[in-house]
Write an enzyme that holds these catalytic residues in place. Sequence first.
Site, PDB file in Angstrom:
ATOM      1  N   CYS A 132       0.813  -1.232   0.000  1.00 57.43           N
ATOM      2  CA  CYS A 132       0.000   0.000   0.000  1.00 57.43           C
ATOM      3  C   CYS A 132       0.842   1.275   0.000  1.00 57.43           C
ATOM      4  CB  CYS A 132      -0.934   0.018   1.199  1.00 57.43           C
ATOM      5  SG  CYS A 132      -2.110  -1.345   1.172  1.00 57.43           S
ATOM      6  N   ASN A 156     -10.048   0.048   0.226  1.00 58.76           N
ATOM      7  CA  ASN A 156      -8.587   0.140   0.216  1.00 58.76           C
ATOM      8  C   ASN A 156      -8.071  -0.290  -1.161  1.00 58.76           C
ATOM      9  OD1 ASN A 156      -5.847  -0.156   0.529  1.00 58.76           O
ATOM     10  ND2 ASN A 156      -5.976  -1.287   2.461  1.00 58.76           N
ATOM     11  N   HIS A 168      -3.421   7.377   3.261  1.00 53.48           N
ATOM     12  CA  HIS A 168      -3.789   6.080   2.691  1.00 53.48           C
ATOM     13  C   HIS A 168      -5.191   5.741   3.185  1.00 53.48           C
ATOM     14  CE1 HIS A 168      -3.828   2.056   1.353  1.00 53.48           C
ATOM     15  NE2 HIS A 168      -3.631   1.500   2.527  1.00 53.48           N
TER      16      HIS A 168
HETATM   17  N1  COA Z   1     -18.443  -8.568   9.185  1.00 59.08           N
HETATM   18  C1  COA Z   1     -18.852  -8.889  10.430  1.00 59.08           C
HETATM   19  N2  COA Z   1     -18.013  -9.275  11.391  1.00 59.08           N
HETATM   20  C2  COA Z   1     -16.699  -9.332  11.105  1.00 59.08           C
HETATM   21  C3  COA Z   1     -16.205  -9.024   9.824  1.00 59.08           C
HETATM   22  C4  COA Z   1     -17.144  -8.635   8.838  1.00 59.08           C
HETATM   23  N3  COA Z   1     -16.777  -8.304   7.589  1.00 59.08           N
HETATM   24  N4  COA Z   1     -14.872  -9.177   9.825  1.00 59.08           N
HETATM   25  C5  COA Z   1     -14.528  -9.572  11.067  1.00 59.08           C
HETATM   26  N5  COA Z   1     -15.635  -9.676  11.831  1.00 59.08           N
HETATM   27  C6  COA Z   1     -15.745 -10.064  13.232  1.00 59.08           C
HETATM   28  C7  COA Z   1     -14.585 -10.896  13.701  1.00 59.08           C
HETATM   29  O1  COA Z   1     -14.781 -12.252  13.366  1.00 59.08           O
HETATM   30  C8  COA Z   1     -14.624 -10.666  15.198  1.00 59.08           C
HETATM   31  O2  COA Z   1     -15.595 -11.489  15.752  1.00 59.08           O
HETATM   32  P1  COA Z   1     -15.402 -12.138  17.217  1.00 59.08           P
HETATM   33  O3  COA Z   1     -15.292 -10.978  18.147  1.00 59.08           O
HETATM   34  O4  COA Z   1     -16.623 -12.948  17.383  1.00 59.08           O
HETATM   35  O5  COA Z   1     -14.135 -12.931  17.127  1.00 59.08           O
HETATM   36  C9  COA Z   1     -15.113  -9.216  15.319  1.00 59.08           C
HETATM   37  O6  COA Z   1     -15.696  -8.898  14.044  1.00 59.08           O
HETATM   38  C10 COA Z   1     -14.015  -8.225  15.624  1.00 59.08           C
HETATM   39  O7  COA Z   1     -12.915  -8.505  14.759  1.00 59.08           O
HETATM   40  P2  COA Z   1     -11.642  -7.604  14.742  1.00 59.08           P
HETATM   41  O8  COA Z   1     -10.690  -8.101  13.710  1.00 59.08           O
HETATM   42  O9  COA Z   1     -11.130  -7.430  16.145  1.00 59.08           O
HETATM   43  O10 COA Z   1     -12.286  -6.216  14.283  1.00 59.08           O
HETATM   44  P3  COA Z   1     -11.656  -4.815  14.152  1.00 59.08           P
HETATM   45  O11 COA Z   1     -12.411  -3.819  14.894  1.00 59.08           O
HETATM   46  O12 COA Z   1     -10.155  -4.847  14.368  1.00 59.08           O
HETATM   47  O13 COA Z   1     -11.879  -4.483  12.611  1.00 59.08           O
HETATM   48  C11 COA Z   1     -10.603  -4.484  10.566  1.00 59.08           C
HETATM   49  C12 COA Z   1     -11.331  -5.328  11.625  1.00 59.08           C
HETATM   50  C13 COA Z   1      -9.966  -5.419   9.571  1.00 59.08           C
HETATM   51  C14 COA Z   1     -11.632  -3.600   9.896  1.00 59.08           C
HETATM   52  C15 COA Z   1      -9.552  -3.606  11.259  1.00 59.08           C
HETATM   53  O14 COA Z   1      -8.795  -4.398  12.159  1.00 59.08           O
HETATM   54  C16 COA Z   1      -8.622  -2.954  10.288  1.00 59.08           C
HETATM   55  O15 COA Z   1      -9.022  -2.087   9.540  1.00 59.08           O
HETATM   56  N6  COA Z   1      -7.318  -3.313  10.346  1.00 59.08           N
HETATM   57  C17 COA Z   1      -6.311  -2.681   9.564  1.00 59.08           C
HETATM   58  C18 COA Z   1      -6.520  -2.992   8.139  1.00 59.08           C
HETATM   59  C19 COA Z   1      -5.524  -2.340   7.300  1.00 59.08           C
HETATM   60  O16 COA Z   1      -5.242  -1.201   7.479  1.00 59.08           O
HETATM   61  N7  COA Z   1      -5.014  -3.127   6.383  1.00 59.08           N
HETATM   62  C20 COA Z   1      -4.233  -2.738   5.349  1.00 59.08           C
HETATM   63  C21 COA Z   1      -3.066  -1.958   5.730  1.00 59.08           C
HETATM   64  S1  COA Z   1      -2.646  -1.285   4.240  1.00 59.08           S
END
Ligand code: COA
Length: 322
Positions: free
Chosen positions: A113, A279, A249
């Site tokens: 990214c 993204n 980003h």
């Molecule tokens: N829909 C519904 N629930 C979802 C889901 C979706 N699309 N994706 C994950 N979940 C659930 C998980 O299974 C988890 O369930 P559990 O509590 O029963 O285990 C819960 O949501 C929380 O998951 P978590 O990963 O802790 O959520 P989060 O608040 O961290 O959000 C992201 C997830 C991916 C949106 C977030 O972590 C993120 O944006 N991370 C960085 C991503 C990024 O920047 N990536 C690229 C860098 S370039």
Amino acid sequence: MRYSRIIGTGSYLPETVLTNAELEQRVDTTDQWIRERTGIRERRVAAPDQTTCDLAEMAARRAMEAAGVDPSEIDLLILGTTTPDLVFPSTACLLQTRLGLGECGAFDLNAACSGFIYGLSVADQFIRAGTAEKVLVIGAETLTRMLDWNDRSTCVLFGDGAGAVVLAADEKPGIMSTHIHANGHYSDLLGTSVGVSRGFKAEERGGVRVKMKGNEVFKVAVNTLGRIVDETLAANNLEKHDLDWLIPHQANLRIIKATARKLDMSMDQVIVTVDQHGNTSAASVPLALDEAVRSGRVKRGEKLLLEAFGGGFTWGAALVRY
Ligand code: COA
């Protein structure tokens, strides 16, 4: 002194829109969850016959047109991408021919990214050193080709697109500074498990799929972006309030808001496209920049802080007087 300056921007998004409501039909997710956790409402998906090179071509043509430069004037082409058309030749070489450039240097740059910020940094060094006069820097991706559409934790996050700038040598900045970093210790948190040299038994391993420990990536991203904006301001002897715009980003609105808070910037000074684009990896910053320029929000002379964070981990920033 010799600097590089952005003299034209361009971008391109594929036509097909994929909404959160449509994703609700594919995986166990909801529009509300995606909006609240990421800020994303929809993203674009390249047509089956559209490749990264096609997207990059459109963005590059628009940037060259905006800059008023002839393809023959470009003396270096850098394409930030993690999703090249082929392993080789590089997508940059394919694109060079499409655009009718001369026999200028052309290469792909893979910094996930952060690919566009890395490309901007490399281009800036070439221009400052006097080795190049006009450089085309592009970020273009078809990341939806690498998604596991059964994995709700990743497939809702990404989209396809391309953005480009033309940089030209100038006596005044321009690009005031660029800063790039990487830390390979985090390589397991975000990436793919299949590659050429490790063996490309894609079928056995479920294909080339983005894998991410989202929660851990989130924490490192917020911290790291906080540090890179400090580094960038300090390098230019600037204070937070000297900035006109943050062009971050576009991975997650919560990460963007955390960086804005760190800079004491109101969200009115932040360019946000993640809601519409998701993204788009290396394409996200130049796409946001082009939208900001074409909508008339970003004006000549204003100070922009561009930043990105991605797989590797890689991260970087550029301070730009537009
Ligand atoms: N829909 C519904 N629930 C979802 C889901 C979706 N699309 N994706 C994950 N979940 C659930 C998980 O299974 C988890 O369930 P559990 O509590 O029963 O285990 C819960 O949501 C929380 O998951 P978590 O990963 O802790 O959520 P989060 O608040 O961290 O959000 C992201 C997830 C991916 C949106 C977030 O972590 C993120 O944006 N991370 C960085 C991503 C990024 O920047 N990536 C690229 C860098 S370039």
